[in-house]
Design a protein around this motif. Structure first.
Motif, PDB file in Angstrom:
ATOM      1  N   ASP A 103     144.359  56.739  21.266  1.00  0.00           N
ATOM      2  CA  ASP A 103     144.195  57.899  20.482  1.00  0.00           C
ATOM      3  C   ASP A 103     145.399  58.708  20.517  1.00  0.00           C
ATOM      4  O   ASP A 103     146.308  58.504  21.230  1.00  0.00           O
ATOM      5  N   SER A 104     145.572  59.455  19.690  1.00  0.00           N
ATOM      6  CA  SER A 104     146.368  60.535  20.153  1.00  0.00           C
ATOM      7  C   SER A 104     145.588  60.943  21.344  1.00  0.00           C
ATOM      8  O   SER A 104     146.026  61.492  22.295  1.00  0.00           O
ATOM      9  N   ASP A 105     144.371  60.528  21.305  1.00  0.00           N
ATOM     10  CA  ASP A 105     143.498  60.700  22.434  1.00  0.00           C
ATOM     11  C   ASP A 105     142.890  59.373  22.804  1.00  0.00           C
ATOM     12  O   ASP A 105     141.773  59.277  23.238  1.00  0.00           O
ATOM     13  N   PRO A 548     143.070  60.555  12.281  1.00  0.00           N
ATOM     14  CA  PRO A 548     142.913  59.093  12.240  1.00  0.00           C
ATOM     15  C   PRO A 548     143.108  58.432  13.595  1.00  0.00           C
ATOM     16  O   PRO A 548     142.812  57.252  13.760  1.00  0.00           O
ATOM     17  N   GLN A 549     143.590  59.191  14.588  1.00  0.00           N
ATOM     18  CA  GLN A 549     143.774  58.642  15.926  1.00  0.00           C
ATOM     19  C   GLN A 549     142.517  58.785  16.783  1.00  0.00           C
ATOM     20  O   GLN A 549     142.503  58.344  17.924  1.00  0.00           O
ATOM     21  N   THR A 550     141.500  59.424  16.256  1.00  0.00           N
ATOM     22  CA  THR A 550     140.271  59.652  17.010  1.00  0.00           C
ATOM     23  C   THR A 550     139.188  58.684  16.569  1.00  0.00           C
ATOM     24  O   THR A 550     138.974  58.492  15.386  1.00  0.00           O
ATOM     25  N   LEU A 562     142.029  56.231   5.583  1.00  0.00           N
ATOM     26  CA  LEU A 562     142.929  56.699   4.531  1.00  0.00           C
ATOM     27  C   LEU A 562     143.718  57.925   4.961  1.00  0.00           C
ATOM     28  O   LEU A 562     144.797  58.196   4.425  1.00  0.00           O
ATOM     29  N   ALA A 563     143.208  58.678   5.914  1.00  0.00           N
ATOM     30  CA  ALA A 563     143.880  59.912   6.327  1.00  0.00           C
ATOM     31  C   ALA A 563     145.253  59.648   6.920  1.00  0.00           C
ATOM     32  O   ALA A 563     146.091  60.549   6.974  1.00  0.00           O
ATOM     33  N   LYS A 564     145.498  58.420   7.360  1.00  0.00           N
ATOM     34  CA  LYS A 564     146.797  58.088   7.928  1.00  0.00           C
ATOM     35  C   LYS A 564     147.889  58.058   6.863  1.00  0.00           C
ATOM     36  O   LYS A 564     149.068  58.211   7.168  1.00  0.00           O
ATOM     37  N   PRO A 573     138.381  67.322   6.053  1.00  0.00           N
ATOM     38  CA  PRO A 573     137.771  67.392   7.386  1.00  0.00           C
ATOM     39  C   PRO A 573     136.959  66.124   7.656  1.00  0.00           C
ATOM     40  O   PRO A 573     136.581  65.405   6.733  1.00  0.00           O
ATOM     41  N   HIS A 574     136.704  65.867   8.927  1.00  0.00           N
ATOM     42  CA  HIS A 574     135.787  64.792   9.313  1.00  0.00           C
ATOM     43  C   HIS A 574     134.374  65.316   9.074  1.00  0.00           C
ATOM     44  O   HIS A 574     134.029  66.408   9.527  1.00  0.00           O
ATOM     45  N   ASP A 575     133.548  64.567   8.362  1.00  0.00           N
ATOM     46  CA  ASP A 575     132.209  65.061   8.045  1.00  0.00           C
ATOM     47  C   ASP A 575     131.132  64.119   8.559  1.00  0.00           C
ATOM     48  O   ASP A 575     131.414  62.995   8.997  1.00  0.00           O
ATOM     49  N   CYS A 576     129.890  64.577   8.481  1.00  0.00           N
ATOM     50  CA  CYS A 576     128.763  63.794   8.997  1.00  0.00           C
ATOM     51  C   CYS A 576     128.584  62.491   8.231  1.00  0.00           C
ATOM     52  O   CYS A 576     128.059  61.509   8.769  1.00  0.00           O
ATOM     53  N   LEU A 577     129.032  62.458   6.968  1.00  0.00           N
ATOM     54  CA  LEU A 577     128.913  61.229   6.187  1.00  0.00           C
ATOM     55  C   LEU A 577     129.865  60.159   6.708  1.00  0.00           C
ATOM     56  O   LEU A 577     129.584  58.959   6.598  1.00  0.00           O
TER      57      LEU A 577
END
Length: 752
Positions: A103-105, A548-550, A562-564, A573-577
């Motif tokens: 990850d970045s984390d 995208p690293q999480t 795709l966020a990369k 944002p990261h969403d529940c979907l």
């Protein structure tokens, strides 16, 4: 020269294989083109997928080092089924899976990608000379150096360790004299005795598999073999063996000529695969230090969850005190000096050299520090990588209630919210692991670094400890269709409750869904764990853009992948979907990856195996194909043979729903609107589909479970009837006729 003791070298170079994809992408294709092209097939048109072409040659993911700093390689990658530690730590050989804990984390389990260039930092000489100053004072060091037995002289006023050759031909000529110097230092300053069970012995070790002329890897080294609370012997009854369970530290010998051809990155990563084994099999490891010694100079390498620190090379002939203190630090009888967490204590059987009991200090429900007894029959789960979260889960017993608990240690970055905060908010939610207590600041990697040291890319990590109620088995240990489908249904319902409390999980995977205890009621048949990647949310959307690293690469949504791409602006944002899409991939992995309970499909189907590709676009492509065309049914005969129509319809229903979500997101992503308008469109879409998506998916699962229950009841009646008329005929299902096979080892993930 002493007989060289061999340590089997870990084979951690991760080999990736991918096939020619059905969806051919032009080099100029944008991320929007990828998604849009996949959805050109008219709605409801049946798939006409053909057999895939032949596989191209195997690709080695270690190419391009030190370009391993590429962040794509830092995302968690899940193995087909997570590996599991062996019952006895001393006998175990830790083998990282394709999951660089990454990850970045997240960290990496691959030798080549464990450390990026940005993880390696060079300190100043002052820090090196400040280490271990309490282990030997100036007077004691001067007294030792004046002794003839020390081997140190000052001819013509110039210091010299006389045993060290001034111009060795190779490391073979150098290593034995280095060992002699170290042995004399240890003999002079050692304070341990055999009676107290704590010893340090200097020994040769060959990491090259016996090839003394090996040019790659560490080759012949000096190891400090230890006995004491945290160390086990390799072979029962044999205290002369050395292995990953009893190595206190490692000293590499290299000539100045070798060093002249090596960059810092190569020196820092030479021992990575060996260190991964040590961190895994010495699970209370906090950090590890090694030395690189030439005929003239020495440097110290420090490894912890934030990366690697290398001191400059220091001339040990003119500065013998630094060499002496380095050696004393790496052979110290105080395990804290060696980098071991002394809040974990073991009792070693003196005859077998094995850990027979253990304790761990952690808070109780009232926040008071108490001693938990470790369950040595259940070895701890340890992530394979060094850099990153370093997750370690201990099985223990609550001293007050006598109940089993899991104590989880993780190293989070300072920017990340402690998992305990999310677990506090999740209290009372059925299907979410429940926290008993927590300790948020056990240690920090800055504790081991120079004061006020700053370096580009360095991230301080803080160790947190949480005590959790003990859950049941991992989801891949399911024994029936109804059990695994009900576990997923309850985990999704728990996820919904988390969203309602303003939490997005962001790391849905097979590793993070557990089975409920036998006989658990609805809501507790599946347990969602691991909230250390979670984030605050509003209306089903995180308060920050997608990272995208999480997450675990295999189960990341298409939007996350795709966020990369830099052409995505703004990154949503990261969403529940996104998490619901990850649940779809978990369902696919189980239905398409298992023939039946306990029997994996080998090799892992290509449709799934490509999902864990470190390259985001390659990982995404097969998911796009799945969304657009479904899966080629002829490749998965087990769907008809074991899973049946109820599960097939569940999979297709969920795939169709998520496919439409992905398509609608792609339209928003490609819309010719301003940044603010795009964000508003995204927010409105998620809010509109939040409740309806959970309702629809829950209905699919309930329908499937009802059909499975009906089918199982009919089969049970049929089996009972047959047994009444023909008692000697066993009409059990095929998978019940044989003992259940042992599943692969539990996976270890990439760094957090």
């Amino acid at each position: 020269m002493d007989v060289l003791v061999k340590l089997r070298k870990i084979n951690s170079v991760y080999q990736g294989v991918y096939s020619v994809v059905k969806l051919v992408l032009a080099a100029s294709s944008t991320p929007e083109d990828v998604v849009a092209l996949a959805f050109r097939r008219p709605k409801n048109q049946p798939s006409t997928a053909k057999a895939p072409p032949e596989h191209p040659p195997t690709r080695d993911r270690t190419e391009g080092v030190p370009a391993a700093a590429n962040k794509n390689t830092r995302t968690k990658i899940a193995a087909p089924i997570p590996p599991q530690m062996h019952p006895t730590l001393a006998q175990a050989r830790f083998e990282p899976s394709s999951d660089p804990e990454p990850d970045s984390d997240q960290g990496s389990s691959s030798m080549a990608t464990e450390f990026g260039v940005e993880d390696i930092h060079i300190t100043d000489e002052h820090w090196a000379s400040s280490l271990y100053t309490t282990l030997a004072g100036p007077h004691a060091i001067s007294k030792f150096l004046r002794k003839r037995t020390s081997g140190y002289r000052k001819p013509r006023g110039k210091g010299q360790w006389t045993q060290i050759p001034q111009s060795p031909a190779d490391r073979i000529e150098l290593i034995h004299p280095i060992m002699t110097v170290i042995e004399r230092i240890v003999a002079e300053f050692s304070c341990g005795t055999i009676e107290d069970g704590v010893t340090r012995k200097v020994e040769f070790t060959d990491f090259s598999g016996g090839d003394a002329q090996a040019t790659s890897g560490p080759g012949i080294c000096v190891c400090i073999r230890a006995t004491g609370p945290s160390f086990e012997t390799v072979t029962p009854g044999d205290f002369e063996e050395i292995g990953y369970t009893n190595v206190a530290s490692i000293i590499q010998g290299k000539t100045e000529a070798e060093i002249a051809t090596e960059i810092d990155y190569k020196q820092a990563t030479a021992l990575v695969s060996e260190l991964q084994q040590i961190f895994a099999l010495q699970p209370n490891r906090t950090f590890f230090r090694t030395l690189i010694v030439t005929e003239k100079r020495v440097r110290l390498a420090h490894y912890d969850r934030s990366g690697v620190y290398l001191t400059p090379f220091i001339n040990f002939h003119s500065n013998p005190s630094t060499l002496i203190r380095f050696v004393l630090g790496l052979t110290s009888h105080d395990e804290a000096n060696l980098g071991l967490d002394t809040s974990v204590q073991w009792t070693i059987d003196p005859d077998m050299g094995r850990k027979v009991t253990g304790t761990l200090q952690a808070p109780n429900v009232r926040g008071e520090m108490v001693v938990y007894s470790l369950n040595v029959e259940k070895p701890p789960f340890v992530r394979p990588s060094i850099v990153g979260r370093g997750t370690t889960c201990w099985h223990a017993t609550d001293p007050e209630t006598g109940k089993g608990v899991v104590i989880k240690d993780t190293w989070r970055t300072t920017e990340r919210t402690s998992e305990s905060e999310f677990l506090v908010d999740a209290r009372g939610i059925p299907g979410v692991v429940q926290m008993i207590s927590h300790q948020d600041n056990c240690a920090a990697t800055t504790d081991f670094r120079p004061i006020n040291f700053k370096a580009e890319g360095y991230q301080n990590r803080i160790k947190s400890r949480v005590v959790l109620e003990e859950c049941a088995e991992p989801i891949w240990n399911f024994t029936s269709r109804h059990q695994v489908i009900s576990a997923l249904r309850d985990a999704i319902a728990a996820h919904r409750k988390l969203v309602e409390r303003g939490i997005i999980h962001r790391d849905i995977s097979t590793q993070n869904v557990l089975l409920g205890h036998p006989g658990a009621p609805e809501g507790l048949r599946g347990i969602l764990i691991d909230l250390d990647m979670a984030m605050r949310a509003e209306s089903g959307m995180s308060l920050d853009e997608i990272d995208p690293q999480t997450g675990t690469r295999t189960y990341q949504s298409i939007s996350v992948l795709l966020a990369k791409d830099s052409r995505n602006d703004p990154i949503p944002p990261h969403d529940c979907l996104d998490d619901l899409e990850s649940f779809l991939y978990v369902l696919c992995h189980i239905l398409l990856g298992f023939k039946r309970p306990g029997e994996l499909i080998e090799p892992t189907p290509e449709l799934i195996s490509v999902w864990d590709d470190p390259d985001a676009q390659r990982a995404m492509t097969k998911k796009v194909v799945l969304m657009a065309e479904g899966y080629p049914a002829y490749e998965f005969p087990q769907l008809e043979e074991y899973w049946g129509n109820s599960c097939i319809e569940l999979l297709e229903g969920m795939r169709t729903h998520i496919s439409n979500v992905v398509y609608q997101k792609s339209k928003i992503r490609a819309a010719k609107v301003s940044t603010d308008e795009r964000f508003d469109l995204w927010s409105a879409f998620v809010e509109k589909n939040l409740e309806s998506s959970y309702d629809h998916i829950d209905a699919l699962f309930r329908t499937a479970l009802a059909e499975i229950a009906s089918e199982d009841a009919k089969e049970a009646m049929h089996t009972h009837g047959d047994s009444q008329t023909s008692p000697r005929v066993d009409r059990k299902r095929p998978f019940e006729e044989e003992p259940q096979p042992t599943l692969p080892r539990k996976r270890t993930r990439r760094r957090a």
